[in-house]
Write a protein that holds these residues in place. Structure first.
Motif, PDB file in Angstrom:
ATOM      1  N   GLY A 143       3.620  46.176   8.626  1.00  0.00           N
ATOM      2  CA  GLY A 143       4.567  46.967   9.416  1.00  0.00           C
ATOM      3  C   GLY A 143       5.126  46.271  10.629  1.00  0.00           C
ATOM      4  N   GLY A 144       4.845  44.994  10.806  1.00  0.00           N
ATOM      5  CA  GLY A 144       5.350  44.256  11.959  1.00  0.00           C
ATOM      6  C   GLY A 144       4.210  43.738  12.800  1.00  0.00           C
ATOM      7  N   ASP A 145       4.550  43.038  13.898  1.00  0.00           N
ATOM      8  CA  ASP A 145       3.498  42.473  14.750  1.00  0.00           C
ATOM      9  C   ASP A 145       2.745  43.597  15.446  1.00  0.00           C
ATOM     10  OD1 ASP A 145       4.603  42.706  17.762  1.00  0.00           O
ATOM     11  OD2 ASP A 145       6.275  42.314  16.377  1.00  0.00           O
ATOM     12  N   ALA A 146       1.531  43.267  15.859  1.00  0.00           N
ATOM     13  CA  ALA A 146       0.634  44.278  16.417  1.00  0.00           C
ATOM     14  C   ALA A 146       1.184  44.918  17.683  1.00  0.00           C
ATOM     15  CB  ALA A 146      -0.735  43.647  16.677  1.00  0.00           C
ATOM     16  N   LEU A 160      -0.436  51.198   6.638  1.00  0.00           N
ATOM     17  CA  LEU A 160       0.293  50.234   7.460  1.00  0.00           C
ATOM     18  C   LEU A 160      -0.678  49.373   8.244  1.00  0.00           C
ATOM     19  CD1 LEU A 160       3.029  52.669   8.751  1.00  0.00           C
ATOM     20  CD2 LEU A 160       3.436  50.698   7.267  1.00  0.00           C
ATOM     21  N   THR A 161      -0.353  48.098   8.371  1.00  0.00           N
ATOM     22  CA  THR A 161      -1.159  47.186   9.167  1.00  0.00           C
ATOM     23  C   THR A 161      -0.235  46.151   9.788  1.00  0.00           C
ATOM     24  OG1 THR A 161      -3.150  45.805   9.150  1.00  0.00           O
ATOM     25  CG2 THR A 161      -1.604  45.498   7.331  1.00  0.00           C
ATOM     26  N   ALA A 162      -0.748  45.458  10.815  1.00  0.00           N
ATOM     27  CA  ALA A 162       0.059  44.433  11.484  1.00  0.00           C
ATOM     28  C   ALA A 162       0.168  43.197  10.601  1.00  0.00           C
ATOM     29  CB  ALA A 162      -0.567  44.068  12.824  1.00  0.00           C
ATOM     30  N   THR A 163       1.317  42.544  10.674  1.00  0.00           N
ATOM     31  CA  THR A 163       1.525  41.307   9.922  1.00  0.00           C
ATOM     32  C   THR A 163       0.569  40.241  10.434  1.00  0.00           C
ATOM     33  OG1 THR A 163       3.848  41.878   9.687  1.00  0.00           O
ATOM     34  CG2 THR A 163       3.222  39.585   9.252  1.00  0.00           C
ATOM     35  N   ASN A 179      11.591  47.241   0.916  1.00  0.00           N
ATOM     36  CA  ASN A 179      11.176  45.984   1.571  1.00  0.00           C
ATOM     37  C   ASN A 179       9.760  46.107   2.122  1.00  0.00           C
ATOM     38  OD1 ASN A 179      13.484  44.361   1.137  1.00  0.00           O
ATOM     39  ND2 ASN A 179      14.577  45.431   2.775  1.00  0.00           N
ATOM     40  N   LEU A 180       9.433  47.279   2.670  1.00  0.00           N
ATOM     41  CA  LEU A 180       8.069  47.484   3.169  1.00  0.00           C
ATOM     42  C   LEU A 180       7.067  47.386   2.024  1.00  0.00           C
ATOM     43  CD1 LEU A 180       6.131  48.269   5.481  1.00  0.00           C
ATOM     44  CD2 LEU A 180       6.576  50.670   4.906  1.00  0.00           C
TER      45      LEU A 180
END
Length: 1011
Positions: free
Chosen positions: A197-200, A180-183, A251-252
């Motif tokens: 996985g979404g914003d930091a 997982l990493t931030a967008t 989706n992930l």
């Protein structure tokens, strides 16, 4: 005391500890640092805190935190045996692996099994199906694992709902590290192999909360759930919740951007993502109403292509087959993703040897691509190229070649000469051309493709290296083994540097290089390289991977050729057994292994005790053919190591399964004919090849390498049957074709030349036979080297021809040199060496050096009896020759005794076998020289009757026996019978041999005496 007094009591207790030393205070299962922040003791003693929250390190001095991981396997076994002392090692290891060596789960499992007596297999099945039920039993000191996980999850859901939601979807991925990493902000690309996985600001606090509640652990930059925690979190969800979580997991995964699966630089990213793609796809089988997003379908297709690139064929099939079934329903059979996964599935079927199943998939895909996009669209042309490959593999040689050539021409018109798709099709077409025997055209196209890929992609690109490997293969098929070896060594060195020593493509090149090294006669080096390649493939791919088994199969051949016959046979049997289990009874590789194992078993049976002999000899002339390639056979059940099926049974099965004209059936017929010839059944062998050769010419073409090889063996059997003129005509035609197609110096061309020389000698053209053999030997020495086994065998046979021509000194010199080389290269006890020694003994006798001849023959016979066994045909031939020497030295009784023993042993081959009849002839000569003319005459009459029946009345050996018998009858005074037999013999000789043949002169002399 009231509860409100507890804090005060705790403060007083801590103060008392401050007045003492040497104490230990334990705080067990502390939920967080805040829970004990006001209860830290003074520093006069020791504090032990256990907690699942990594933040507990805040209250510990530097270095004072010990992270307790899962048990090591020996610790797991020890804990299980506290509950079940007599648990077997294998069972304890299996159970520990199933629970991931988690101490609490081990304790629960051991206690449950000890109490209930449930069989381990039943427990493991329940654990997989109902982990929440099975792990809900409390232990003596701890709540159950299910209760612990549920409690932690409940608290997490209350404190941080997004973290609980993330855990829910992670339960539908694999229990492996999730990257997982931030967008990324703006248009920045996502790092390859990671999931957005979404914003930091929201992702990393969420991950921190999951780790704090000990429901996952950090592995580098990834998050990983324990397999049991993973299973329990999924099991606690109701069906509606599961469908939602699975959709979110898809989706992930759709956010991944690992790169092109054709690029090895992206393979590390695919290796991380593959278990998650596979796990999510598996869950779709029970959640058919979940819609797969476009990004996930694309990732699944690319993952299949990655698995194909690294040759994980079974995994490709397991992923692609259900995906195609799902996508055919939705989004439909004509959707690009459906067509792409169908192509991936067809490639998997090809890798599993199921070409017949792959072909209709590719035909359907091509039809749909053409209907949707048009004939000349790049995707339609790519589909056509794939189908062309499959057509070749299913025996549709001409259709595959035509489609491949047409596709390449269309691609060049649409895309230009240097487009990657063009180069891929050109590469495949080169392979196809080589497979149908058009090696010169294949070489030209392969070289052009290699040059273009080097220019466009660079020397070290995987596609360039693949082309280089293909060109090396074609060079080897053209007989340019040294050039193939040089290119193969250079390619292997680059692959080792670019891809690594253990990459599947590197190992493929190493495997091929071992083949070429063996072809150059360097069998020890081939064995060393083959053993290293096999060991690496076993470690990287597993013992049962098709590539591993391919290396094992070839190594067995090389081991056999270097005299390590028992190891070769053991490896061949093991490989056959594994291929049968892994690939099935009808896979070509399985059937090739059955054939190899059968061949080695037949040799061992023919030999008796001792190491297995070398590969077969054709037509009585030593010829290193090796075990027949490509033979397939089907069985109704796993084959037993002994006894092995005969070639006749193999051929019968193949005719029933594939039909009489299938290429595999035709090769099996060829091999059965070889086996018949080995047993002396030359008429049956001749009849079978006479039927097989026209079929090969019709199906494969007149100039296909397999057709030429079969024609060459028909030459041998024609010669054995005394039909030397027909054999000579066919040998000349075969040699002309080989020279045109393969070149003058190709090993197959030189083999054809050698066979033609044999037939020339049979027709009395001894000078021409000598000239052709001398030319062949010179070419072999230049191409293969003076010590190559093929070169040495030709030299040995040329020495025989020289002796027949009366040039005994030249024959002796060549024979001594050849024997010396064979002893050095092959060893003093190798069958080829012993055959050469036997021939040299005969030449020494012809020069009058009878004592030296006798000594060499006795040594050779002793070695053959030890190495090959007393009843092996080569042993008996040597014994027969030694009897000749004893007779020439005047030891007639010893010669007779040895001849009688040899004849008795050869009766085991059957009374009509050519070797048996040869031994009988020599015994008859011994009887004649001992003055027992009547007994000799009776034996010669029996020999003549058998030869007329088995070889035919016009066979050279039959006619030779007839004229000897005629002379013997004359000595017995039966001149009329002698004259009648001599006249008939002369008429037959004049009809079948040239006028100046020595046998005609000899018969004419006998007849003149009788008249």
């Amino acid at each position: 005391m009231a509860d409100e007094d507890l804090p005060g009591q705790a403060r007083r207790a801590l103060a008392e500890l401050g007045r003492r030393s040497g104490w230990l205070l334990v705080y067990d299962s502390v939920p967080s640092p805040a829970a004990v922040a006001d209860l830290l003791p003074p520093g006069t003693g020791r504090l032990l805190v256990t907690s699942r929250d990594p933040a507990i390190r805040r209250i510990a001095p530097t270095g004072g935190v010990l992270e307790v991981d899962m048990f090591a396997r020996p610790e797991s076994v020890t804990l299980l045996r506290r509950h079940i002392p007599d648990m077997r090692d294998a069972d304890a290891d299996r159970l520990a692996a199933a629970v991931g060596d988690m101490p609490l789960a081990l304790d629960q499992a051991g206690a449950f099994l000890a109490e209930t007596g449930m069989p381990l297999i039943a427990y493991l099945d329940l654990l997989a199906a109902q982990p929440d039920t099975l792990l809900d039993e409390e232990t003596l000191h701890h709540p159950s694992l299910a209760a612990t996980v549920t409690a932690s999850y409940t608290r997490l859901a209350a404190d941080h709902p997004p973290a609980a939601g993330l855990l829910d979807l992670l339960a539908f991925l694999a229990p492996a590290p999730v990257p997982l990493t931030a967008t990324p902000a703006g248009d920045a690309p996502l790092p390859p192999g990671t999931l957005a996985g979404g914003d930091a600001l929201s992702l990393y606090p969420t991950l921190g909360m999951i780790i704090r509640y000990a429901l996952a652990r950090r592995v580098g930059a990834s998050l990983q759930l324990h397999p049991l925690v993973h299973a329990l979190l999924r099991a606690r969800q109701d069906p509606g919740h599961q469908r939602q979580a699975l959709a979110e997991a898809l989706n992930l995964l759709a956010t991944a951007r690992p790169g092109s699966p054709d690029n090895p630089a992206a393979w590390a990213a695919y290796a991380v993502l593959t278990p998650h793609v596979t796990a999510a796809a598996d869950h779709l089988a029970s959640h058919t109403d979940v819609v797969e997003p476009d990004g996930f379908r694309q990732l699944l297709v690319d993952t299949g292509r990655y698995l194909e690139a690294v040759r994980q064929t079974a995994a490709v099939y397991a992923l692609a087959a259900p995906a195609r079934a799902r996508w055919t329903r939705q989004p439909g059979p004509d959707h690009p993703d459906t067509l792409n996964i169908t192509t991936v599935l067809a490639a998997a079927l090809h890798g599993l040897g199921e070409q017949q199943a792959a072909r209709p998939l590719l035909e359907d895909t091509l039809a749909r691509q053409r209907r949707v996009h048009g004939d000349d669209h790049p995707v339609a042309l790519r589909a056509a190229a794939n189908l062309a490959n499959c057509l070749i593999l299913t025996g549709k040689w001409e259709a595959g070649r035509r489609l491949g050539e047409n596709t390449l021409a269309r691609q060049r018109k649409v895309l230009g000469d240097d487009h990657p798709d063009i180069l891929s099709s050109a590469h495949n077409l080169a392979v196809l051309l080589a497979s149908v025997g058009q090696h010169q055209a294949a070489h030209a196209l392969g070289e052009d493709t290699l040059a273009r890929r080097r220019k466009l992609l660079g020397e070290d690109h995987p596609d360039t290296l693949t082309s280089a490997g293909t060109v090396a293969v074609i060079l080897a098929e053209l007989g340019q083994h040294q050039a193939a070896r040089m290119l193969g060594e250079a390619t292997l060195a680059r692959q080792r540097r670019v891809l690594g020593d253990d990459h599947p493509s590197t190992l493929c090149s190493a495997h091929d290089l071992a083949v070429w090294v063996a072809a150059l006669g360097d069998r020890p080096t081939a064995c060393t390289l083959g053993e290293d390649t096999l060991a690496r493939r076993r470690r990287i791919l597993g013992d049962d991977h098709p590539d591993t088994l391919h290396s094992a199969h070839n190594l067995a051949i090389d081991l056999d050729s270097t005299g390590n016959h028992q190891a070769a046979r053991a490896l061949a049997v093991d490989t056959m057994t594994r291929r049968y289990r892994v690939l099935g009874s009808s896979h070509p590789d399985t059937l090739a292994s059955v054939n190899l194992a059968t061949w080695l078993a037949m040799q061992a049976t023919a030999r008796g005790p001792g190491p297995d002999p070398d590969p077969p000899r054709t037509g009585g002339i030593t010829h290193p053919a090796g075990p027949p390639d490509g033979v397939t056979v089907a069985h109704s059940g796993p084959p037993e190591p002994d006894p092995f099926p005969h070639h006749e049974d193999i051929l019968t099965r193949l005719r029933r399964i594939h039909g009489p004209d299938h290429p595999t059936t035709l090769v099996a017929a060829h091999d059965h004919a070889l086996a018949l010839g080995e047993r002396g059944q030359h008429q049956a062998a001749h009849d079978l090849i006479q039927d097989t050769l026209p079929r090969m010419r019709r199906i494969l073409g007149d100039d296909h390498p397999t057709t030429l090889t079969t024609a060459g063996n028909l030459v041998v059997h024609l010669g054995e049957l005394g039909k030397h003129q027909a054999a000579r005509d066919l040998a000349e035609d075969n040699l002309t074709r080989c020279r045109r197609l393969l070149g003058d110096d190709h090993p197959e061309t030189l083999s054809c030349a050698h066979k033609l020389a044999i037939q020339m000698a049979g027709l009395g053209e001894l000078a021409a036979a000598r000239e052709l053999d001398e030319d062949t030997l010179a070419r072999q020495r230049h191409v293969l080297g003076p010590d190559h086994p093929d070169t040495l065998i030709t030299a040995s046979n040329l020495a025989l021809h020289l002796g027949t021509l009366g040039d005994h000194e030249a024959s002796r010199a060549l024979g001594e040199d050849t024997l010396s080389r064979m002893r050095r290269v092959l060893g003093p006890d190798h069958p080829h060496t012993l055959i050469a020694a036997n021939g040299l003994a005969a030449r020494l006798s012809a020069l009058g050096n009878h004592e030296a001849s006798r000594a060499l023959a006795e040594d050779t016979l002793s070695r053959m009896r030890r190495v090959l066994g007393p009843d092996h045909p080569h042993t008996l031939t040597t014994a027969s020759n030694l009897a000749d020497q004893l007779n020439l030295l005047g030891d007639h009784q010893a010669a007779r005794t040895l001849a009688e023993d040899t004849l008795a042993r050869r009766q085991l081959l059957s009374p009509d076998h050519p070797d048996t009849l040869s031994a009988a002839q020599k015994l008859a000569f011994r009887l004649s020289r001992l003055g027992e003319h009547r007994a000799a005459s009776t034996l010669f009459k029996d020999i003549l009757t058998r030869q007329q029946r088995t070889l035919g009345p016009d066979h050279l050996d039959t006619l030779r026996t007839a004229i000897v018998l005629a002379a013997l009858l004359a000595e017995l005074g039966d001149n009329q019978a002698a004259r009648t037999l001599a006249e008939d013999t002369l008429a037959r000789q004049q009809r079948t041999l040239r006028p100046d043949h020595p046998h005609i002169r000899r018969t004419a002399e006998v007849l003149g005496f009788l008249r």
